[in-house]
Write a protein that holds these residues in place. Sequence first.
Motif, PDB file in Angstrom:
ATOM      1  N   TYR A 188      78.913 -15.794  27.725  1.00  0.00           N
ATOM      2  CA  TYR A 188      79.170 -14.358  27.650  1.00  0.00           C
ATOM      3  C   TYR A 188      78.082 -13.577  26.925  1.00  0.00           C
ATOM      4  O   TYR A 188      78.135 -12.349  26.855  1.00  0.00           O
ATOM      5  N   ARG A 205      83.746  -8.502  30.010  1.00  0.00           N
ATOM      6  CA  ARG A 205      84.511  -9.746  29.882  1.00  0.00           C
ATOM      7  C   ARG A 205      84.003 -10.862  30.793  1.00  0.00           C
ATOM      8  O   ARG A 205      84.773 -11.437  31.573  1.00  0.00           O
ATOM      9  N   GLN A 216      83.089 -14.581  31.749  1.00  0.00           N
ATOM     10  CA  GLN A 216      83.665 -15.839  31.298  1.00  0.00           C
ATOM     11  C   GLN A 216      82.532 -16.858  31.090  1.00  0.00           C
ATOM     12  O   GLN A 216      81.472 -16.751  31.691  1.00  0.00           O
TER      13      GLN A 216
END
Length: 539
Positions: free
Chosen positions: A522, A517, A519
């Motif tokens: 990506y 994940r 930010q």
Amino acid sequence: MRDRAAGHGWRHRALLIGLVLGALVVIGRAVQLQVLQGERWEARALDQQRRRVELPAPRGTIFDRNGVPLAMSREVSRVAVAPREVRDAEEVARRLREVLGLSSAEVARALDPSRRWVVLPGRYDAAARQRLEGIRGVYFERTVERVYPHGALAREILGGVSAEGVALGGIEQAYDSLLAGRPGIAVSRRNARGEVIPGSLMVAAEPVAGSDVYLTLDVHLQEIADEVLREAMEETGAEGGDVIFTDPRTGEVLAAVSRRSEGGNHWRGVTEPYEPGSTLKPFFVAMLLAEGRATLEDSVYAEEGRWQSEGRTLTDSDKHGWLTVRDALRVSSNIAMAKLSERLEPREQYGYLRDFGFGVPTGVPYPSEAAGRLRRPSEWSRYSRASLSIGYEIAVTPLQMVMAYGAVANGGVLLEPGLVREVRTRDGERRNGSVVRPIRRVIPEEVARAVGATLVEVVETGTGREAGLGAFRVAGKTGTARRSVGGRYVPGSYTASFAGYFPAEDPQLAFLVKLDRPQGAYYGGLAAAPVTRATLAAA
């Protein structure tokens, strides 16, 4: 008068007889207890007066491949005071404050004459014991504690040991029977009230230290990987990440780091499967080449970046028309791979994925290794062949992925990963020496070379340009996969990864970098590839 004298004589005789009989009973009981049952009662008395104490054994040391200690045991002592035995209270108080750093309140409690025995807080090293030894009324109890000279470095691999000496995860748990050693035995004396008599501890059998374990890890490469991953998580805002480096020639794990924002000290690289996305595409191309269903120069139309098939829409990050198989891998076209998947039967696709090590544990000596997920063809849907060709409908562990890339790097042979080089017992015997353990040949050598050459192009002109090292050629593949929770994909949640090997001409390191994940940017080529470049440059 005569009758009264006769009565007194009878009573005297009766009393005498009673005394004699009583004496005989006492003597008989004494004979019974001391002669006939003497050994039994003596043993019972000794058992009541003695207490058996187990002396902990020092655990064996865990070293890296070069003999750098990563986990070791050191002998420490608990300190106790028998206040009523202390002669010079002021001098003892001064020494306790200076040597042990005790507060005035703790010293006052330790020397309180109303107490018979006071155990002081903390554990102290040999230097402290040496400075206090010989002081009347001060006693020591030997114990062992586990220390990790490099702090948190490699703790996900090493595991830990509780204060009670229980192994908790990692190598500490997997090799506990060898590391633990054999405890010693001591005997202490107790008084009539069952209290231990100060200073009465006698060693009956010395403890035997455990065996030493030498890992395949290189502490310097481990430090580099750990620092680079930490910085990458800070820069990208990722919730977690994994970095693994192996030697593709031997299968040895050289560095392995797992970090998660919620913490934890276990190796997620073998316990936490994920959907790999495009890093799986090189193995699909290898299947096509090995089965003769395609060549690198065959062409496939990529539908200008958008294609509907079987009621589902596939997209590419860029628009492409006709692509060779080589270029389809270089630019990571989902549409081209999905179309090419029709050239393989489900059993063939499944068989190669299994042969590359997916869906089964690698056999690495680490507790709770996950097998990942690879469903049998009988459970596939009409989308499965296309989904698998682009890295979906499958879950792999980071270690499985890096071992599969190692197979391409070494010419097509899947190796069993090695984490322990050898175990050395205290008498010098060496066990479990690390050897190269080939599992199977997955693809022909010429296919491995062809796929490897294409992976070099991925780094030089394709999606992995951020991993390039100038004059040093890297072979690798980027991956960006949607993350699912509870069987549903979460919008805006991705896994970014980059896998491959280095140097491309003579591979010495196979690697995987994965960020959970991230930010902002990506994509694997933007988030994970720079981490690889930084790690390889430092290495």
